[in-house]
Motif scaffolding. Structure first.
Motif, PDB file in Angstrom:
ATOM      1  N   ARG A 221       7.186   7.126  17.806  1.00 54.26           N
ATOM      2  CA  ARG A 221       8.347   7.465  16.978  1.00 54.26           C
ATOM      3  C   ARG A 221       8.833   6.228  16.223  1.00 54.26           C
ATOM      4  NH1 ARG A 221      10.529  12.360  17.851  1.00 54.26           N
ATOM      5  NH2 ARG A 221      12.637  11.687  17.267  1.00 54.26           N
ATOM      6  N   HIS A 222       7.878   5.535  15.667  1.00 60.41           N
ATOM      7  CA  HIS A 222       8.168   4.369  14.831  1.00 60.41           C
ATOM      8  C   HIS A 222       6.931   4.103  13.994  1.00 60.41           C
ATOM      9  CE1 HIS A 222       5.559   1.861  17.372  1.00 60.41           C
ATOM     10  NE2 HIS A 222       6.122   2.485  18.409  1.00 60.41           N
ATOM     11  N   PHE A 223       7.076   3.289  12.945  1.00 57.72           N
ATOM     12  CA  PHE A 223       5.939   2.957  12.093  1.00 57.72           C
ATOM     13  C   PHE A 223       5.074   1.888  12.769  1.00 57.72           C
ATOM     14  CE2 PHE A 223       9.003   4.432   8.791  1.00 57.72           C
ATOM     15  CZ  PHE A 223       8.239   5.486   8.310  1.00 57.72           C
ATOM     16  N   ASP A 224       3.758   2.136  12.767  1.00 63.23           N
ATOM     17  CA  ASP A 224       2.805   1.271  13.453  1.00 63.23           C
ATOM     18  C   ASP A 224       1.670   0.926  12.490  1.00 63.23           C
ATOM     19  OD1 ASP A 224       0.843   0.114  15.011  1.00 63.23           O
ATOM     20  OD2 ASP A 224       0.995   1.565  16.644  1.00 63.23           O
ATOM     21  N   PRO A 225       1.496  -0.349  12.124  1.00 61.93           N
ATOM     22  CA  PRO A 225       0.442  -0.702  11.165  1.00 61.93           C
ATOM     23  C   PRO A 225      -0.967  -0.411  11.651  1.00 61.93           C
ATOM     24  CG  PRO A 225       1.408  -2.682  12.156  1.00 61.93           C
ATOM     25  CD  PRO A 225       2.276  -1.524  12.567  1.00 61.93           C
ATOM     26  N   ALA A 226      -1.134  -0.195  12.946  1.00 62.15           N
ATOM     27  CA  ALA A 226      -2.468   0.105  13.463  1.00 62.15           C
ATOM     28  C   ALA A 226      -2.930   1.505  13.062  1.00 62.15           C
ATOM     29  CB  ALA A 226      -2.482  -0.032  14.980  1.00 62.15           C
ATOM     30  N   ILE A 227      -1.981   2.435  12.881  1.00 64.72           N
ATOM     31  CA  ILE A 227      -2.363   3.823  12.602  1.00 64.72           C
ATOM     32  C   ILE A 227      -1.711   4.415  11.360  1.00 64.72           C
ATOM     33  CG2 ILE A 227      -2.803   4.309  15.045  1.00 64.72           C
ATOM     34  CD1 ILE A 227      -0.098   5.802  15.090  1.00 64.72           C
ATOM     35  N   ASP A 228      -0.614   3.825  10.885  1.00 60.02           N
ATOM     36  CA  ASP A 228       0.162   4.436   9.807  1.00 60.02           C
ATOM     37  C   ASP A 228      -0.146   3.839   8.447  1.00 60.02           C
ATOM     38  OD1 ASP A 228       1.483   6.108  11.577  1.00 60.02           O
ATOM     39  OD2 ASP A 228       3.126   4.682  11.908  1.00 60.02           O
ATOM     40  N   ARG A 229      -0.210   4.728   7.450  1.00 60.94           N
ATOM     41  CA  ARG A 229      -0.331   4.318   6.060  1.00 60.94           C
ATOM     42  C   ARG A 229       0.811   4.997   5.298  1.00 60.94           C
ATOM     43  NH1 ARG A 229      -2.436   1.456   8.754  1.00 60.94           N
ATOM     44  NH2 ARG A 229      -4.658   1.017   9.006  1.00 60.94           N
ATOM     45  N   ILE A 230       1.348   4.298   4.306  1.00 59.62           N
ATOM     46  CA  ILE A 230       2.552   4.784   3.640  1.00 59.62           C
ATOM     47  C   ILE A 230       2.401   4.702   2.132  1.00 59.62           C
ATOM     48  CG2 ILE A 230       5.034   4.444   3.329  1.00 59.62           C
ATOM     49  CD1 ILE A 230       3.560   2.925   6.380  1.00 59.62           C
ATOM     50  N   MET A 231       2.883   5.740   1.452  1.00 56.05           N
ATOM     51  CA  MET A 231       3.058   5.737   0.003  1.00 56.05           C
ATOM     52  C   MET A 231       4.543   5.942  -0.276  1.00 56.05           C
ATOM     53  SD  MET A 231      -0.085   8.055  -1.445  1.00 56.05           S
ATOM     54  CE  MET A 231      -1.789   7.491  -1.409  1.00 56.05           C
ATOM     55  N   MET A 232       5.070   5.241  -1.277  1.00 51.19           N
ATOM     56  CA  MET A 232       6.488   5.356  -1.610  1.00 51.19           C
ATOM     57  C   MET A 232       6.677   5.559  -3.104  1.00 51.19           C
ATOM     58  SD  MET A 232       8.265   2.421   0.756  1.00 51.19           S
ATOM     59  CE  MET A 232       7.093   1.098   0.380  1.00 51.19           C
ATOM     60  N   CYS A 233       7.593   6.466  -3.460  1.00 56.90           N
ATOM     61  CA  CYS A 233       7.907   6.708  -4.863  1.00 56.90           C
ATOM     62  C   CYS A 233       9.338   7.224  -4.953  1.00 56.90           C
ATOM     63  CB  CYS A 233       6.934   7.715  -5.476  1.00 56.90           C
ATOM     64  SG  CYS A 233       7.047   7.840  -7.273  1.00 56.90           S
ATOM     65  N   GLY A 234      10.116   6.665  -5.868  1.00 65.02           N
ATOM     66  CA  GLY A 234      11.500   7.112  -6.025  1.00 65.02           C
ATOM     67  C   GLY A 234      12.416   5.972  -6.386  1.00 65.02           C
ATOM     68  N   SER A 235      13.580   5.937  -5.750  1.00 63.04           N
ATOM     69  CA  SER A 235      14.590   4.946  -6.106  1.00 63.04           C
ATOM     70  C   SER A 235      14.130   3.534  -5.767  1.00 63.04           C
ATOM     71  CB  SER A 235      15.910   5.246  -5.390  1.00 63.04           C
ATOM     72  OG  SER A 235      15.831   4.883  -4.028  1.00 63.04           O
ATOM     73  N   ASP A 252       0.699  -4.694   5.088  1.00 63.06           N
ATOM     74  CA  ASP A 252       0.367  -5.362   3.830  1.00 63.06           C
ATOM     75  C   ASP A 252       0.323  -4.337   2.703  1.00 63.06           C
ATOM     76  OD1 ASP A 252       0.019  -7.930   4.965  1.00 63.06           O
ATOM     77  OD2 ASP A 252      -2.012  -7.372   5.619  1.00 63.06           O
ATOM     78  N   GLU A 253       0.869  -4.718   1.544  1.00 60.66           N
ATOM     79  CA  GLU A 253       0.805  -3.822   0.389  1.00 60.66           C
ATOM     80  C   GLU A 253      -0.613  -3.768  -0.157  1.00 60.66           C
ATOM     81  OE1 GLU A 253       2.775  -3.097  -4.042  1.00 60.66           O
ATOM     82  OE2 GLU A 253       3.569  -4.676  -2.732  1.00 60.66           O
ATOM     83  N   GLY A 254      -1.065  -2.581  -0.492  1.00 58.45           N
ATOM     84  CA  GLY A 254      -2.414  -2.399  -1.004  1.00 58.45           C
ATOM     85  C   GLY A 254      -2.454  -2.209  -2.502  1.00 58.45           C
ATOM     86  N   SER A 255      -3.654  -2.247  -3.046  1.00 63.23           N
ATOM     87  CA  SER A 255      -3.884  -2.020  -4.466  1.00 63.23           C
ATOM     88  C   SER A 255      -5.284  -1.443  -4.631  1.00 63.23           C
ATOM     89  CB  SER A 255      -3.763  -3.331  -5.250  1.00 63.23           C
ATOM     90  OG  SER A 255      -4.809  -4.214  -4.889  1.00 63.23           O
ATOM     91  N   ASN A 256      -5.608  -1.051  -5.847  1.00 52.82           N
ATOM     92  CA  ASN A 256      -6.958  -0.548  -6.095  1.00 52.82           C
ATOM     93  C   ASN A 256      -8.005  -1.600  -5.779  1.00 52.82           C
ATOM     94  OD1 ASN A 256      -6.878   2.256  -7.347  1.00 52.82           O
ATOM     95  ND2 ASN A 256      -5.317   1.231  -8.553  1.00 52.82           N
ATOM     96  N   ALA A 257      -7.667  -2.866  -6.042  1.00 52.84           N
ATOM     97  CA  ALA A 257      -8.629  -3.949  -5.815  1.00 52.84           C
ATOM     98  C   ALA A 257      -8.708  -4.363  -4.355  1.00 52.84           C
ATOM     99  CB  ALA A 257      -8.253  -5.160  -6.676  1.00 52.84           C
ATOM    100  N   LYS A 258      -7.575  -4.229  -3.635  1.00 52.09           N
ATOM    101  CA  LYS A 258      -7.529  -4.659  -2.236  1.00 52.09           C
ATOM    102  C   LYS A 258      -6.702  -3.667  -1.428  1.00 52.09           C
ATOM    103  CE  LYS A 258      -6.393  -8.556   0.779  1.00 52.09           C
ATOM    104  NZ  LYS A 258      -5.771  -9.910   0.864  1.00 52.09           N
ATOM    105  N   PRO A 259      -7.319  -2.684  -0.790  1.00 53.45           N
ATOM    106  CA  PRO A 259      -6.576  -1.684  -0.011  1.00 53.45           C
ATOM    107  C   PRO A 259      -5.731  -2.315   1.085  1.00 53.45           C
ATOM    108  CG  PRO A 259      -8.848  -0.987  -0.363  1.00 53.45           C
ATOM    109  CD  PRO A 259      -8.768  -2.416  -0.816  1.00 53.45           C
ATOM    110  N   GLY A 260      -4.582  -1.683   1.368  1.00 49.51           N
ATOM    111  CA  GLY A 260      -3.677  -2.187   2.383  1.00 49.51           C
ATOM    112  C   GLY A 260      -3.042  -1.074   3.187  1.00 49.51           C
ATOM    113  N   HIS A 261      -1.908  -1.390   3.831  1.00 42.56           N
ATOM    114  CA  HIS A 261      -1.227  -0.438   4.710  1.00 42.56           C
ATOM    115  C   HIS A 261      -0.245   0.462   3.964  1.00 42.56           C
ATOM    116  CE1 HIS A 261      -2.261  -3.925   7.357  1.00 42.56           C
ATOM    117  NE2 HIS A 261      -2.687  -2.960   8.147  1.00 42.56           N
ATOM    118  N   PHE A 262       0.319  -0.030   2.851  1.00 40.69           N
ATOM    119  CA  PHE A 262       1.264   0.790   2.089  1.00 40.69           C
ATOM    120  C   PHE A 262       1.101   0.513   0.604  1.00 40.69           C
ATOM    121  CE2 PHE A 262       3.721  -3.121   2.457  1.00 40.69           C
ATOM    122  CZ  PHE A 262       4.430  -3.203   1.258  1.00 40.69           C
ATOM    123  N   VAL A 263       1.487   1.497  -0.213  1.00 41.95           N
ATOM    124  CA  VAL A 263       1.424   1.341  -1.668  1.00 41.95           C
ATOM    125  C   VAL A 263       2.672   1.934  -2.302  1.00 41.95           C
ATOM    126  CG1 VAL A 263      -1.087   1.282  -1.895  1.00 41.95           C
ATOM    127  CG2 VAL A 263       0.094   3.486  -1.869  1.00 41.95           C
TER     128      VAL A 263
END
Length: 270
Positions: A221-235, A252-263
């Protein structure tokens, strides 16, 4: 094509814009509407990308970036927009009707795509307002259900009437030709309202802190970088808050060139 649209389209490189027809418009309330337009046969996009969209201006097309809300396999292109009485584009765009014409950019782009994420087991889609739009495309992409065991869509708005597409999302995409079976098992919808009474009341950060965001979700019941991936859009406030939270947790923030944990989609973040 109207003479005015033909004239303006000639003023732009032909490789940049097409002229499309409005197929349908839905007004959710006085602040929010969605609409569908025709899709050029050659138009291809990845779920989560955005494209330039607009109307004629005084001397050149008036354009703005809009995330594509329709799935990549749809015959039409759908978009979600706010209504701004004084907005240069939205003040006019909110008045469109079926068979009207709009400009569409030929090249969709964006970083809010699954290619920018490392493999994981839970995918959280955190959105506020019209930031829901790209996630409407992503959750109807069959590939996303192959990549992640759980897809959790969080949508935060001010009022209950701002929960666009709520019926479809609460039904877990029942009737979708490609993902309804997977969504029934893997998809969770978490709507939250900040200014009216609702079963989930409060900002995304509030639901995270008190654990309600993880209700119905398998795993910690919390965010865990070992298993969770996140996308964010909005405010911008939500994105900045959570980007700092995630980085503090080792994401770590990801990109098309270097995938990460969140974008995030930086095109919409000032």
């Amino acid at each position: 094509m109207s003479n005015r649209l033909m004239e303006l389209s000639r003023m732009e490189p032909s490789s940049l814009l097409t002229v499309e027809r409005v197929r349908a418009v839905q007004h959710w309330n006085e602040h929010l509407f969605s609409f569908k337009i025709t899709r050029p046969p050659s138009f291809r996009f990845r779920s989560g990308e955005f494209v330039m969209l607009g109307l004629p201006g005084d001397n050149k097309p008036l354009l703005r970036a809009y995330s594509i809300a329709s799935p990549a396999y749809a015959e039409d292109l759908e978009f979600l927009s706010i209504k701004m009485p004084n907005g240069p584009l939205t003040s006019r765009l909110q008045l469109i009707k079926p068979d009207d014409q709009v400009f569409l950019g030929r090249k969709p782009v964006g970083t809010l795509v699954s290619d920018a994420l490392l493999p994981g087991s839970r995918l959280f889609l955190l959105s506020t307002g019209t930031g829901l739009a790209p996630f409407l495309s992503i959750i109807r992409d069959p590939d996303i259900y192959e990549r992640f065991g759980q897809i959790i869509l969080v949508h935060s708005v001010r009022r209950v009437s701002d929960l666009a597409f709520r019926d479809v999302l609460e039904c877990q995409l029942a009737g979708d030709p490609l993902v309804q079976d997977q969504a029934l098992v893997q998809f969770t919808y978490v709507p939250t309202v900040t200014r009216e009474s609702f079963r989930n009341q409060g900002r995304v950060s509030t639901l995270t802190d008190d654990g309600r965001l993880f209700d119905g979700v398998t795993g910690p019941r919390h965010f865990d970088p070992a298993i969770d991936r996140i996308m964010m859009c909005g405010s911008m406030a939500m994105i900045r808050d959570f980007a700092a939270r995630f980085e503090g947790l080792g994401f770590d923030e990801g990109s098309n060139a270097k995938p990460g944990h969140f974008v995030i989609e930086r095109a919409f973040v000032g």
